[in-house]
Design a protein around this motif. Structure first.
Motif, mmCIF file in Angstrom:
data_model
loop_
_atom_site.group_PDB
_atom_site.id
_atom_site.type_symbol
_atom_site.label_atom_id
_atom_site.label_comp_id
_atom_site.label_asym_id
_atom_site.label_seq_id
_atom_site.Cartn_x
_atom_site.Cartn_y
_atom_site.Cartn_z
ATOM 1 N N UNK A 176 -10.665 19.155 16.478
ATOM 2 C CA UNK A 176 -11.526 18.540 15.470
ATOM 3 C C UNK A 176 -11.846 19.594 14.421
ATOM 4 N N UNK A 177 -11.767 19.208 13.140
ATOM 5 C CA UNK A 177 -12.004 20.190 12.078
ATOM 6 C C UNK A 177 -12.789 19.573 10.935
ATOM 7 N N UNK A 178 -13.655 20.392 10.349
ATOM 8 C CA UNK A 178 -14.363 20.029 9.128
ATOM 9 C C UNK A 178 -13.507 20.498 7.954
ATOM 10 N N UNK A 179 -12.964 19.553 7.186
ATOM 11 C CA UNK A 179 -12.070 19.890 6.084
ATOM 12 C C UNK A 179 -12.738 19.717 4.722
ATOM 13 N N UNK A 180 -14.039 19.526 4.725
ATOM 14 C CA UNK A 180 -14.750 19.216 3.477
ATOM 15 C C UNK A 180 -14.590 20.306 2.429
ATOM 16 N N UNK A 181 -14.602 21.562 2.844
ATOM 17 C CA UNK A 181 -14.542 22.658 1.874
ATOM 18 C C UNK A 181 -13.210 22.708 1.134
ATOM 19 N N UNK A 182 -12.148 22.217 1.763
ATOM 20 C CA UNK A 182 -10.839 22.324 1.142
ATOM 21 C C UNK A 182 -10.227 21.026 0.683
ATOM 22 N N UNK A 183 -10.839 19.901 1.025
ATOM 23 C CA UNK A 183 -10.256 18.594 0.725
ATOM 24 C C UNK A 183 -11.298 17.724 0.040
ATOM 25 N N UNK A 184 -10.892 17.072 -1.026
ATOM 26 C CA UNK A 184 -11.772 16.180 -1.780
ATOM 27 C C UNK A 184 -11.263 14.748 -1.683
ATOM 28 N N UNK A 185 -12.189 13.797 -1.661
ATOM 29 C CA UNK A 185 -11.844 12.381 -1.641
ATOM 30 C C UNK A 185 -11.957 11.824 -3.056
ATOM 31 N N UNK A 186 -10.942 11.060 -3.454
ATOM 32 C CA UNK A 186 -10.926 10.373 -4.744
ATOM 33 C C UNK A 186 -10.556 8.921 -4.482
#
Length: 321
Positions: free
Chosen positions: A129-139
């Motif tokens: 499980x990983x938190x990818x918020x810092x490197x991935x943006x949702x559009x």
């Protein structure tokens, strides 16, 4: 996280939960009309992004989520909830599997608590499980959009449009070729029109899925055991939820929208009547005018005239009483 797209011309920062992206870019109704016509995009880069990889990922998530995902085909979008032991909604996940990894976007700021819960349930399963918020943006691209997704994006396609998981450092270059930007207020107005609930807006500490119409879309009634399933099954088979989601057409002569939490009363009972519900989200729609979603008691008649604070409201049924 503060989006770099706040530097675009006309950008006005959003507040509250949606802080970090633009509320609008200077023309709310133009932005709504563009989205309704299938053009433009919405910056949702403030949302949390969580991934689950490993060969056991789908079977493991199937045990934890309200949705049937053990055989989820690659590229097929779905949504799911995590419930408390008493069946109350704790998390909402918007999912897609790319064949190797499950990608999910969640409400801003909820990813840490979600990951903590998922980590506590790993046991012997082969998952990461990983938190990818810092490197991935949702559009978000609206339904009908012909904008092509970048090759390095993961695409989650739904009837309401496509959610793209983009490398965050490519957000500005994508925006430059994706058409006119639309703010979160335009996105929210269309969400209200579509009667789609949102965690933390239409939910409180005691909300169960039946109240919001999440049965079917986010809760699969034929799958195996998961936390909170007993409540879901009991309400489905033996009873009715205590509250129901409604869509409100608000009096357009009022200058101010009723804010979330505004009490709802029966119009015939007057200003001193008992509270029968509350506003969850309100918006100004480019065609419908002022509208809102609200939770009301199940026994409120479907044809009853309502008052949201001092504003007259006519209701449309979303969840049957």
């Amino acid at each position: 996280m503060k989006s770099p797209l706040l530097s675009l011309p006309g950008a006005v920062p959003a507040e509250g939960v949606d802080e970090g992206v633009a509320a609008h870019y200077g023309d709310l109704f133009r932005e709504q009309r563009a989205l309704a016509d299938g053009t433009g995009f919405v910056d949702l880069s403030h949302r949390g992004v969580v991934t689950v990889s490993g060969e056991d990922r789908l079977g493991w998530l199937h045990l934890l989520l309200t949705q049937h995902v053990s055989e989820l085909p690659a590229g097929q979008a779905t949504e799911a909830l995590i419930l408390s032991a008493n069946g109350h909604i704790e998390h909402a996940l918007y999912l897609v599997d790319d064949g190797e990894t499950v990608w999910a976007h969640v409400e801003p700021g909820t990813q840490e608590a979600l990951i903590a819960y998922l980590e506590s349930m790993k046991f012997f399963y082969r998952v990461e499980v990983a938190d990818r918020t810092a490197g991935v943006a949702v559009v978000h691209l609206p339904a009908g959009s012909i904008t092509e997704a970048p090759e390095d994006a993961v695409v989650r396609e739904t009837p309401h449009g496509r959610d793209l998981f983009l490398p965050r450092d490519g957000l500005e270059s994508f925006a430059a070729q994706a058409g006119p930007p639309a703010g979160i207020l335009a996105y929210e107005a269309l969400r209200v029109e579509q009667h789609r609930p949102r965690l933390g807006f239409e939910t409180d500490h005691r909300t169960i899925p039946h109240e919001l119409g999440w049965i079917g879309s986010a809760v699969h009634l034929q799958k195996g055991c998961y936390r909170g399933q007993e409540t879901v099954a009991r309400v489905q088979n033996l009873g009715k939820p205590p509250r129901r989601l409604v869509f409100l057409h608000l009096d357009g002569s009022e200058v101010h929208l009723p804010v979330p939490g505004t009490e709802i009363r029966l119009a015939d009972d007057g200003a001193d009547g008992r509270k029968v519900g509350f506003v969850t989200t309100s918006a100004r729609h480019h065609e419908l005018g002022p509208v809102a979603l609200a939770l009301v008691k199940r026994n409120v008649p479907v044809d009853a005239r309502l008052m949201a604070g001092d504003t007259a409201a006519a209701q449309e049924t979303v969840v049957e009483p």
